[in-house]
Motif scaffolding. Structure first.
Motif, PDB file in Angstrom:
ATOM      1  N   GLY A   1      13.153 122.335  -5.675  1.00  0.00           N
ATOM      2  CA  GLY A   1      12.275 121.390  -4.993  1.00  0.00           C
ATOM      3  C   GLY A   1      13.002 120.699  -3.847  1.00  0.00           C
TER       4      GLY A   1
ATOM      5  N   PHE B   1      14.492 112.669  -2.855  1.00  0.00           N
ATOM      6  CA  PHE B   1      13.941 113.592  -3.831  1.00  0.00           C
ATOM      7  C   PHE B   1      14.443 113.238  -5.234  1.00  0.00           C
ATOM      8  CE2 PHE B   1      13.717 117.426  -6.295  1.00  0.00           C
ATOM      9  CZ  PHE B   1      12.452 117.886  -5.988  1.00  0.00           C
TER      10      PHE B   1
ATOM     11  N   PHE C   1      12.783 110.103  -6.494  1.00  0.00           N
ATOM     12  CA  PHE C   1      11.428 110.371  -6.983  1.00  0.00           C
ATOM     13  C   PHE C   1      11.491 110.961  -8.374  1.00  0.00           C
ATOM     14  CE2 PHE C   1       8.239 110.606  -3.332  1.00  0.00           C
ATOM     15  CZ  PHE C   1       8.878 109.605  -2.644  1.00  0.00           C
ATOM     16  N   GLU C   2      12.372 111.920  -8.518  1.00  0.00           N
ATOM     17  CA  GLU C   2      12.471 112.640  -9.777  1.00  0.00           C
ATOM     18  C   GLU C   2      12.879 111.688 -10.901  1.00  0.00           C
ATOM     19  OE1 GLU C   2      11.406 115.501  -9.943  1.00  0.00           O
ATOM     20  OE2 GLU C   2      12.021 116.057 -11.965  1.00  0.00           O
ATOM     21  N   TRP C   3      13.863 110.881 -10.571  1.00  0.00           N
ATOM     22  CA  TRP C   3      14.374 109.965 -11.586  1.00  0.00           C
ATOM     23  C   TRP C   3      13.314 108.933 -11.960  1.00  0.00           C
ATOM     24  CZ3 TRP C   3      15.995 104.653 -11.260  1.00  0.00           C
ATOM     25  CH2 TRP C   3      16.681 104.214 -12.393  1.00  0.00           C
TER      26      TRP C   3
ATOM     27  N   SER D   1      10.059 109.103 -11.651  1.00  0.00           N
ATOM     28  CA  SER D   1       8.864 109.585 -12.334  1.00  0.00           C
ATOM     29  C   SER D   1       9.174 109.928 -13.780  1.00  0.00           C
ATOM     30  CB  SER D   1       8.242 110.763 -11.598  1.00  0.00           C
ATOM     31  OG  SER D   1       9.088 111.874 -11.696  1.00  0.00           O
ATOM     32  N   GLY D   2      10.448 110.210 -14.076  1.00  0.00           N
ATOM     33  CA  GLY D   2      10.805 110.445 -15.457  1.00  0.00           C
ATOM     34  C   GLY D   2      11.063 109.142 -16.208  1.00  0.00           C
TER      35      GLY D   2
ATOM     36  N   PRO E   1       7.396 106.408 -15.690  1.00  0.00           N
ATOM     37  CA  PRO E   1       6.186 107.143 -15.286  1.00  0.00           C
ATOM     38  C   PRO E   1       5.011 106.227 -14.967  1.00  0.00           C
ATOM     39  CG  PRO E   1       6.656 107.445 -17.613  1.00  0.00           C
ATOM     40  CD  PRO E   1       7.832 106.762 -17.037  1.00  0.00           C
TER      41      PRO E   1
ATOM     42  N   PHE F   1       6.024 104.051 -11.624  1.00  0.00           N
ATOM     43  CA  PHE F   1       6.628 104.837 -10.554  1.00  0.00           C
ATOM     44  C   PHE F   1       6.255 104.312  -9.175  1.00  0.00           C
ATOM     45  CE2 PHE F   1       5.980 108.323  -7.542  1.00  0.00           C
ATOM     46  CZ  PHE F   1       7.275 108.774  -7.424  1.00  0.00           C
TER      47      PHE F   1
ATOM     48  N   LEU G   1       8.846 102.672  -6.525  1.00  0.00           N
ATOM     49  CA  LEU G   1       9.092 103.482  -5.343  1.00  0.00           C
ATOM     50  C   LEU G   1       8.739 102.699  -4.080  1.00  0.00           C
ATOM     51  CD1 LEU G   1       9.685 106.413  -4.291  1.00  0.00           C
ATOM     52  CD2 LEU G   1       7.222 106.531  -4.004  1.00  0.00           C
TER      53      LEU G   1
ATOM     54  N   PHE H   1       2.299 102.217  -1.816  1.00  0.00           N
ATOM     55  CA  PHE H   1       2.641 102.564  -3.196  1.00  0.00           C
ATOM     56  C   PHE H   1       2.617 101.336  -4.092  1.00  0.00           C
ATOM     57  CE2 PHE H   1       4.408 106.502  -1.456  1.00  0.00           C
ATOM     58  CZ  PHE H   1       3.852 107.386  -2.369  1.00  0.00           C
TER      59      PHE H   1
ATOM     60  N   LYS I   1      -0.550 110.625 -13.318  1.00  0.00           N
ATOM     61  CA  LYS I   1      -0.784 109.186 -13.445  1.00  0.00           C
ATOM     62  C   LYS I   1      -1.039 108.565 -12.094  1.00  0.00           C
ATOM     63  CE  LYS I   1       2.073 108.649 -17.575  1.00  0.00           C
ATOM     64  NZ  LYS I   1       1.551 107.648 -18.526  1.00  0.00           N
TER      65      LYS I   1
ATOM     66  N   ALA J   1       6.647 110.968 -21.563  1.00  0.00           N
ATOM     67  CA  ALA J   1       5.547 111.206 -20.620  1.00  0.00           C
ATOM     68  C   ALA J   1       6.078 111.153 -19.197  1.00  0.00           C
ATOM     69  CB  ALA J   1       4.471 110.151 -20.810  1.00  0.00           C
ATOM     70  N   TYR J   2       5.717 112.148 -18.416  1.00  0.00           N
ATOM     71  CA  TYR J   2       6.082 112.132 -17.009  1.00  0.00           C
ATOM     72  C   TYR J   2       4.832 112.069 -16.139  1.00  0.00           C
ATOM     73  CZ  TYR J   2      10.721 113.636 -18.543  1.00  0.00           C
ATOM     74  OH  TYR J   2      11.939 113.708 -19.136  1.00  0.00           O
ATOM     75  N   ASP J   3       5.036 111.553 -14.962  1.00  0.00           N
ATOM     76  CA  ASP J   3       3.934 111.527 -13.996  1.00  0.00           C
ATOM     77  C   ASP J   3       4.116 112.718 -13.060  1.00  0.00           C
ATOM     78  OD1 ASP J   3       2.029 111.015 -12.120  1.00  0.00           O
ATOM     79  OD2 ASP J   3       2.971 109.209 -11.308  1.00  0.00           O
TER      80      ASP J   3
ATOM     81  N   ARG K   1       2.308 113.248 -10.476  1.00  0.00           N
ATOM     82  CA  ARG K   1       1.883 112.785  -9.147  1.00  0.00           C
ATOM     83  C   ARG K   1       0.878 113.733  -8.497  1.00  0.00           C
ATOM     84  NH1 ARG K   1       7.467 112.366  -8.607  1.00  0.00           N
ATOM     85  NH2 ARG K   1       7.551 113.475  -6.628  1.00  0.00           N
TER      86      ARG K   1
ATOM     87  N   GLU L   1       4.039 121.462  -7.870  1.00  0.00           N
ATOM     88  CA  GLU L   1       5.477 121.662  -7.933  1.00  0.00           C
ATOM     89  C   GLU L   1       6.076 120.692  -8.969  1.00  0.00           C
ATOM     90  OE1 GLU L   1       7.379 123.975  -6.642  1.00  0.00           O
ATOM     91  OE2 GLU L   1       9.158 123.050  -7.537  1.00  0.00           O
ATOM     92  N   ASP L   2       5.570 119.477  -8.976  1.00  0.00           N
ATOM     93  CA  ASP L   2       6.107 118.491  -9.909  1.00  0.00           C
ATOM     94  C   ASP L   2       5.744 118.807 -11.357  1.00  0.00           C
ATOM     95  OD1 ASP L   2       7.239 115.761  -8.544  1.00  0.00           O
ATOM     96  OD2 ASP L   2       5.991 116.949  -7.223  1.00  0.00           O
TER      97      ASP L   2
ATOM     98  N   ARG M   1       8.022 121.527 -12.549  1.00  0.00           N
ATOM     99  CA  ARG M   1       9.383 121.043 -12.794  1.00  0.00           C
ATOM    100  C   ARG M   1       9.435 120.155 -14.028  1.00  0.00           C
ATOM    101  NH1 ARG M   1      10.273 119.572  -7.977  1.00  0.00           N
ATOM    102  NH2 ARG M   1       9.913 117.377  -8.339  1.00  0.00           N
TER     103      ARG M   1
ATOM    104  N   ARG N   1      11.743 120.514 -17.253  1.00  0.00           N
ATOM    105  CA  ARG N   1      12.563 119.405 -17.702  1.00  0.00           C
ATOM    106  C   ARG N   1      12.354 119.141 -19.185  1.00  0.00           C
ATOM    107  NH1 ARG N   1      12.649 113.696 -14.523  1.00  0.00           N
ATOM    108  NH2 ARG N   1      14.287 112.678 -15.727  1.00  0.00           N
TER     109      ARG N   1
END
Ligand SMILES: Nc1ncnc2c1ncn2[C@@H]1O[C@H](COP(=O)(O)OP(=O)(O)OP(=O)(O)O)[C@@H](O)[C@H]1O
Ligand SMILES: Nc1ncnc2c1ncn2[C@@H]1O[C@H](COP(=O)(O)OP(=O)(O)OP(=O)(O)O)[C@@H](O)[C@H]1O
Ligand SMILES: [Mg+2]
Ligand SMILES: [Mg+2]
Lengths: 236, 304, 287, 242, 379
Positions: free
Chosen positions: B34, B258, B261-263, B265-266, B269, B272, B276, C107, E15, E58-60, E62, E66-67, E70, E74
């Motif tokens: 990504g 990137f 964002f990844e961190w 959203s995990g 969640p 986020f 952000l 956001f 979410k 739980a993940y978002d 978005r 692609e997310d 991934r 994960r």
């Protein structure tokens, strides 16, 4: 009276104006002469509140005005015609002029002043509906001066007003400035056109690298050897 | 001398990145994938938009067209040919768009390109609905994450090479000039139209390829998926954050953003967006001219 | 034919209403506000809550929401925008900064709405009563949007082009660096323009919430529609925004009626793109 | 000898305003000619039409016998025409040297790398900016920006130079330097069209003058004669200069 | 795995972004409800009778494919969760299907409507499809239409609109041949972009078409918008059928209360006590009622998963096999089972009757309410 006391202007580390003392009385024409980059514009901008004053004071009729924002200074009676003119290209001539009367002190005289401006610059009257950005360089300069007059200033600061003007207009403009001065306005002019400006000025200052290196009446300066050499360019 | 060291370093980094999927767990390959995608997008975007200051929001139009080309052709043509087709379509589209937008400037260009992306998406939708009668398309190519990653990595390397070469050439200089003042540039002898067009085409073709390469990862493709405007915005933000005028700027913007964002959203969640957004606001205040400029400032500060 | 004309104008009225606020914020305060649509959505939610939980009629709610949004926008400008305006060396830098900043703000607003209200679809019914306009039945709430947008638009045009205050606002829009020389307090003008723009976004939100289904994340759609209208109209031109809004509404309706509803948006964008190509500075923009 | 620059019946309208009305004149190779006129008389507009910055509404421009009327600026520049602008237009993201390098890189005989750098250095030295190539343009003061602009124009190795109030805003001693510079170019055989309001400069530099007023050519001839012409005095110079 | 203290269950869901609205209605609340219920009971019951609490990750996603891809990687390789619950949406379920198969997780695709389920089951053996395909919904509805026409209550004209995305197009593609074979004449047939918010023109064209039947394969914003516009324009066809959204509990509010007779996908059996209990519980824990279509199916899929674990433990293959062949007690009925890895016990058509959205065309089960047509006036 407009008075600068040991005024300093800095751009970052660069000291552009290094402790100048200048005074202008109402109804007086004072000219500041100096090479390019000597700091002339910076002085005017600092008085008008367009750049911050690093040190020293500016006072107007003995009240300090240092650090006031530009729009308030306009209302106190200080009007600047900057390098690059400072007018609004995408408005018409008339709108620019009328907008010039925004300060409360000028509102009541708006119609009279505009008539006066049109009298001095008939070209502006012809073109009052034209958008300023489509006008020639010289025409724009007229708008700029006219706009400054609209704010009914006590002190009018002009940064190289003759720049790019046809000789006939330069002559007319200085005549017009003489009329403005007769109304009791003090003029502080920065000029390259030394001959004509000294001819119309009462007094002058010499500025070199941010410092005042000489001053005197116009006649004194005109006859000063150093001035003649540096600014009147010898034979031309 | 310095260039050769830089090249050696870049090559080593590239080699390391290339073997990473063999060592790292699958998820990290996904992250690298990504990230490489966005680094390539941002770098390609900055290739044109950086120096010329024509801020383009058409990124996703090209990206989506690339993905769609793969979706349409993947069962008809061998994969390399599909990529070639995607590049060709992207190139032609960029030519048409470029030729028609040259008169626009500033924010008009920005919104024009946004409108363009939407138009492409609407047109593709309409076409699929009314002409081909297929809304979703399937891409069943036998690629796993690391296959896609390697392709993207190669594309990223090529993009950097192009950007580097352009930056050193007289085209790079011309680009900066016309970003400042097109009239002056034209008077200096630059064919403003040609150069802008050329760069736009190069940049758009790369962007199209990114879309094409990434498509097999999603199995199912429809306009709302591949023409997601977020892609345009992310690309723009990343490039601006790092500094769009510099070769490494987009990379420096894309990688941390990137990962962030990844961190987020995990880790958060449900919050986020808020975090952000707040971080973004903070960044604007702390690093006004992008990360690289900030680093420069800090370095200068230390020296003096 | 007449029916479509009326429907188109009514739809366009909404677009114009929503776009005018952005036109002020972008044109005068020079803030490219990407969170504009989320301001609208926030107002939608506020109206919805006032209506469904407190039984306050949305028209009455305007009296609460408008002052509130003015104050909030003013605060946002003071807190976030003013430092940026102060430090920006040139217009380009401010544009980039404001894009990034309001992107963040977008956001934050969206995130707050998501946390408070969740991501679900919200819709309620108010003034969804038929009103006959020259024989065409249009819903009361949409008609309200048209009437409001014309009224606000007319008021704005009069203020901007007929009063000194309006001239001052335009001057700040056109030449922010020179305006202080005219004795204009540019900060104040920009602040007010931004706040008025925010208030107009809220007005749009209150009205739109009556007929449109919204979620916490639909703000972007409004931002983009509004941007398109603003740009098509010509940067900073209020009459432009109104004309462009109505035009797009008409295009959408006529295409839906005579060509294909599937092409409404495609044709809106086509018209937008074509007009921009012919007039690169928008309908009312100055070259 | 044929004309280096040949302008005939040039015409330009802006909406209702006719800015240039059938203006014709020629410049012979190596001539320095002054284009004078009151503000707004159309001088800059004529220059813009010559350089290709504005399309002509009528008439033609020929450079070295070739018609360049409808060409874009970058094409005109390839015919050996270079110019400066009434308000200095430096390219702020480029250094002083790069501003000049740009012209070299896109001139008729484009160069890049060392060869180009040599020309850049030469031109910078010529205008008096030797060794300042790495500075930011925005750090230059006004006169130095003008010098840089001159260097940028010269770097294209033009045959015709259009100078739009290049000497404006200089104080008398700076003016002297500027005039010397132009005279130097004159000595090298450069053909120059000069718009200027500073009469000292016009007298010192121009063998011939063309005077415009309200878009029309009102006088043409040797400088001394033209500047004595009552029509010119009335329209342009004013009694002070008579 | 006896020493474990919890079962980790992961999922990625939209979410934020455009898909959040759909996910928040049908999927996320049910995941949360189920996890809360299970944990309140002490955890998931294992074959040996012990209970292990669920730890959820739980993940978002978005709303980006692609997310979501991934996020699944994960969950599978980084978090190494025991089970993965699917995301919302047909496209997203398809996007993760290859990964779920690769990592061996049972994939209980809940919120995904596809006619290719049978193919997918062969391609990805651990995938299960719970929402049926568009053919199912359309043919059930066509049967109703035919009956009504034979009873002389409607003419043979249909006006039909659909939203231009996967869901709408799939349905409309199935509907055209189905309606035509049944002898109907589709007099108005248009597709509109998902961003459409103004339906004045569409409704006016549809009402000019003289069809007694109006069909809209749409998403909630469109279903709501069409309803409001139909009321304003007094467009009151004999049959008014909408897509997603008309089966949401908020729908009556949107229509100003007058929803009697409106039809849509799904529906519940008001006499099914399991279902009523589920609805009550949902309201209690989530704070609002579930929708009348997808929620039930999602929740049922979770119940099947829970019971499969109780029978075979946490081995993924064993769970897959059990879900595929076992019989379960769910909110759908005491004996829910899959056919070829697909749920068929779905209520294909529902209708608002007396303030409830009841199933009028379930597949192979009792408790069928009769269709009541024509639809009465809006108010
Ligand atoms: N905004 C600025 N930032 C940094 N340095 C500046 C700035 N403005 C002026 N300077 C520098 O300050 C010095 C004085 O500038 P100023 O414009 O006051 O000179 P001047 O006498 O008006 O010259 P000119 O005749 O060229 O107008 C110059 O060296 C100039 O480079
Ligand atoms: N883009 C334009 N749109 C409309 N009018 C224009 C435009 N450019 C120039 N003009 C008008 O054309 C006339 C000639 O302008 P030009 O700039 O050529 O004058 P000039 O002779 O160079 O004057 P100056 O000596 O003051 O620079 C002026 O009246 C000006 O207002
Ligand atoms: Mg100066
Ligand atoms: Mg000129």
């Amino acid at each position: 009276m407009l008075e600068l006391n040991n005024m300093l202007v800095r751009y970052g580390k660069h000291l552009a104006v290094d402790g100048v003392n200048i005074s202008v009385e109402k109804g007086e024409v004072v000219v500041v002469l100096g090479a390019n980059g000597a700091g002339k514009s910076s002085i005017l901008k600092a008085i008008a509140g367009m750049v911050p004053v690093a040190d020293g004071t500016i006072s107007l009729d003995h009240t300090p005005i240092t650090g006031m924002p530009a729009h308030q200074l306009t209302n106190r009676g200080i009007a600047l015609v900057p390098e690059g003119r400072g007018i609004i290209g995408r408005m018409t001539v008339e709108e620019n002029l009328r907008l010039g009367a925004t300060p409360a002190r000028a509102r009541d005289y708006e119609d009279d002043t505009i008539a006066q401006v049109y009298d001095i610059f008939p070209r502006l009257h012809e073109r009052k509906r034209q958008f300023v950005h489509t006008m020639s360089g010289g025409e724009q300069q007229m708008v700029a001066i006219g706009r400054a007059m609209m704010s009914k200033p006590d002190f009018l600061l002009l940064d190289e007003p003759s720049l790019g003007l046809a000789p006939i207009i330069v002559g007319d403009m200085f005549k017009a400035l003489a009329r403005v001065r007769k109304t009791g306005v003090g003029l502080l002019i920065v000029e390259q056109n030394v001959k004509i400006s000294l001819r119309h000025a009462d007094r002058g200052y010499l500025l070199e690298a941010g410092r005042i290196t000489g001053s005197g009446t116009s006649d004194e300066l005109m006859n000063d050897a150093a001035v003649r050499h540096a600014f009147l360019g010898g034979d031309i | 001398m310095k260039t050769s060291i830089a090249f050696a370093l870049a090559f080593t980094a590239l080699a390391l990145l290339a073997v990473a999927p063999l060592i790292l767990p699958e998820y990290w390959t996904g992250v690298l994938l990504g990230m490489t995608g966005y680094v390539t997008l941002a770098t390609a975007w900055a290739l044109f938009s950086g120096p010329t200051r024509y801020v383009s929001l058409a990124t996703v139009a090209f990206f989506g067209v690339g993905a769609y080309t793969v979706a349409v052709l993947n069962e008809v043509l061998p994969y390399p040919l599909v990529l070639l087709c995607a590049a060709g379509i992207g190139m032609i589209m960029a030519l048409v768009v470029g030729l028609s937008t040259l008169r626009l400037a500033g924010v008009y260009f920005v919104i024009f390109t946004f409108g363009l992306a939407e138009l492409v998406r609407q047109t593709v939708s309409w076409w699929e609905v009314n002409v081909t009668y297929t809304m979703g398309r399937y891409v069943f190519l036998p690629f796993e994450g690391h296959h896609i990653y390697w392709q993207l990595l190669a594309l990223a390397a090529i993009t950097f090479l192009i950007a580097w070469a352009i930056g050193r050439s007289r085209i790079g200089l011309a680009l900066k000039a016309l970003g400042d003042d097109e009239t002056v540039a034209a008077h200096a002898g630059i064919d403003v139209t040609r150069i802008k067009l050329f760069l736009f085409v190069v940049s758009s073709t790369i962007i199209t390829l990114v879309g094409a390469i990434q498509a097999p990862r999603w199995t199912y493709i429809e306009p709302s998926i591949v023409f997601n405007p977020t892609v345009s915005f992310m690309t723009l933000i990343m490039a601006l954050l790092g500094g769009a005028m510099r070769l490494w700027g987009p990379l420096v913007g894309a990688v941390p953003l990137f990962l962030l964002f990844e961190w987020l959203s995990g880790r958060f969640p449900d919050h986020f967006s808020i975090i952000l957004g707040a971080l973004f606001i903070l960044i604007v205040f702390v690093m006004p001219n992008g990360v690289l400029a900030k680093i420069d400032d800090l370095r200068k500060g230390r020296q003096s | 034919m007449l029916e479509h004309l009326i429907n188109g104008l009514v739809l366009g009225g909404t677009y114009a209403l929503v776009a005018m606020g952005l036109s002020l914020q972008y044109g005068i305060a020079r803030i490219m506000n990407l969170s504009f649509g989320d301001t609208i959505i926030a107002a939608c939610f506020a109206t919805y809550i006032l209506f469904s939980s407190f039984g306050i009629n949305p028209i009455v709610a305007l009296a609460i929401i408008l002052p509130a949004s003015y104050i909030v926008s003013l605060g946002v400008y003071r807190l976030m925008m003013e430092p940026l305006v102060k430090r920006a060396p040139d217009e380009g830098a401010l544009e980039v900064d404001s894009i990034l900043l309001t992107f963040g703000l977008l956001f934050v607003i969206q995130g707050c709405l998501l946390v408070i209200f969740g991501g679900g679809y919200i819709s309620y019914s108010f003034m969804n009563t038929p009103v006959s306009v020259l024989g065409t039945l249009v819903s009361g709430n949409r008609l309200l949007a048209l009437v409001l947008s014309l009224a606000i638009g007319a008021a704005l045009v009069i203020v901007l082009y007929r009063t000194r205050w309006g001239m001052i606002l335009r001057a700040v829009a056109l030449a922010p660096k020179s305006a202080p020389l005219f004795g204009i307090d540019t900060d104040k003008a920009a602040r007010m323009a931004f706040a008025i723009g925010g208030t107009m976004a809220a007005t749009g939100g209150v009205v739109v919430s009556m007929f449109q289904t919204f979620t916490a994340t639909t703000g972007v759609v409004f931002t983009m529609k509004a941007l398109i209208v603003v740009i098509l109209g010509g940067k900073g031109s209020v009459p432009g925004a109104i004309v462009a809004g109505l035009l797009l509404g008409l295009v959408e309706t006529f295409v839906a009626a005579y060509i294909d509803p599937g092409l409404t948006l495609a044709s809106v964008y086509t018209v937008f793109l074509l007009l921009l190509l012919v007039r690169p500075n928008g309908l009312f923009g100055k070259a | 000898m044929s004309a280096q620059l040949e302008i005939s019946n040039l015409h330009k309208r802006f909406g209702g305003l006719v800015a240039v009305k059938s203006v014709s004149f020629d410049l012979k190779p190596g001539e320095v000619v002054g284009l004078l006129g009151p503000n707004g008389s159309g001088k800059t507009t004529v220059m813009n039409m010559i350089s290709g910055a504005l399309p002509c509404d009528g008439g033609s421009v020929r450079v070295g016998g070739k018609d360049v009327t409808a060409l874009k600026p970058h094409k005109v520049s390839k015919h050996g025409v270079a110019r400066t602008f009434q308000l200095v237009r430096p390219l702020p993201t480029l250094t002083v040297g790069e501003n000049v390098l740009l012209s070299v890189a896109y001139s008729r005989k484009p160069k890049w790398g060392r060869a180009a750098q040599a020309i850049v250095d030469e031109k910078l030295e010529f205008v008096g900016l030797a060794g300042r190539g790495d500075e930011k343009v925005t750090n230059l003061n006004y006169i130095d920006q003008k010098r840089m602009e001159m260097a940028r124009a010269l770097a294209a190795e033009p045959e015709i130079l259009l100078l739009d109030e290049w000497l404006a805003g200089l104080n008398p001693s700076e003016l002297r330097i500027g005039i010397d510079l132009v005279q130097h170019l004159q000595g090298q055989g450069m053909t120059i069209l000069l718009v200027e309001h500073i009469m000292e400069a016009v007298r010192a530099l121009c063998s011939r003058c063309i005077v415009m007023s309200a878009g029309e050519k009102i006088a043409e001839g040797p400088s001394a004669e033209v500047l004595q012409d009552p029509v010119v005095i009335k329209a342009y110079l004013g009694d002070d200069h008579a | 795995a006896q020493d474990r203290e919890a079962v980790t269950i992961g999922y990625a869901i939209s979410k934020s972004g455009p898909n959040a609205g759909g996910a928040d209605m049908t999927v996320t609340p049910n995941y949360e409800l189920w996890i809360e219920e299970v944990n309140a009971a002490g955890g998931l019951k294992m074959p040996d009778g012990t209970r292990l609490p669920i730890e959820a990750i739980a993940y978002d996603d978005r709303s980006s494919t692609e997310d979501v891809v991934r996020a699944i990687e994960r969950l599978a390789t980084q978090d190494k969760v025991d089970l993965i619950l699917p995301p919302w949406g047909t496209g997203f379920n398809l996007a993760i299907a290859p990964l779920m198969a690769k990592f061996g997780y049972p994939h209980l695709a809940g919120a995904a409507v596809t006619d290719k389920a049978s193919d997918f089951v062969e391609r990805w053996e651990s995938s299960f499809w719970f929402m049926g395909g568009s053919h199912d919904y359309v043919s059930a509805f066509t049967e109703i239409l035919v009956a009504e026409r034979e009873a002389g209550r409607i003419n043979d004209k249909i006006s039909m609109v659909s939203v231009a995305d996967g869901f709408g197009i799939d349905l409309v593609k199935a509907a055209r041949p189905s309606f035509e074979e049944a002898g109907f004449d589709i007099v108005y047939d248009k597709t509109f972009p998902p961003e459409t918010s103004d339906f004045a023109t569409i409704v006016s064209e549809a009402s000019n078409s003289e069809a007694d039947t109006f069909v809209a394969f749409t998403y909630p914003p469109h279903s709501f918008g069409l309803t409001k516009q139909a009321k304003v324009a007094s467009f009151n066809p004999e049959i008014f059928y909408l897509g997603v959204g008309a089966g949401f509990p908020v729908y009556p509010n949107i229509a100003g209360g007058s929803v009697e007779g409106v039809m849509s996908l799904g529906g519940i059996d008001p006499n099914n006590e399991l279902n009523s209990a589920y609805r009550a519980k949902h309201e209690e824990i989530i704070g609002r009622a579930p929708d009348y279509w997808g929620s039930v199916l999602i929740y049922a899929s979770l119940q099947m998963l829970e019971q499969a674990i109780e029978r075979v433990g946490l081995d993924k293959e064993a769970i897959t096999a059990e879900i595929s062949t076992g019989t379960f007690a769910t909110v759908l009925g005491e004996e829910t089972r899959l056919e070829n890895n697909q749920l068929r016990a779905i209520n294909w058509v529902g209708q608002w009757q007396d303030g409830a959205f009841v199933a009028v065309s379930p597949e192979g089960s009792e408790g069928l309410a009769a269709v009541q047509l024509p639809k009465p006036n809006w108010d």
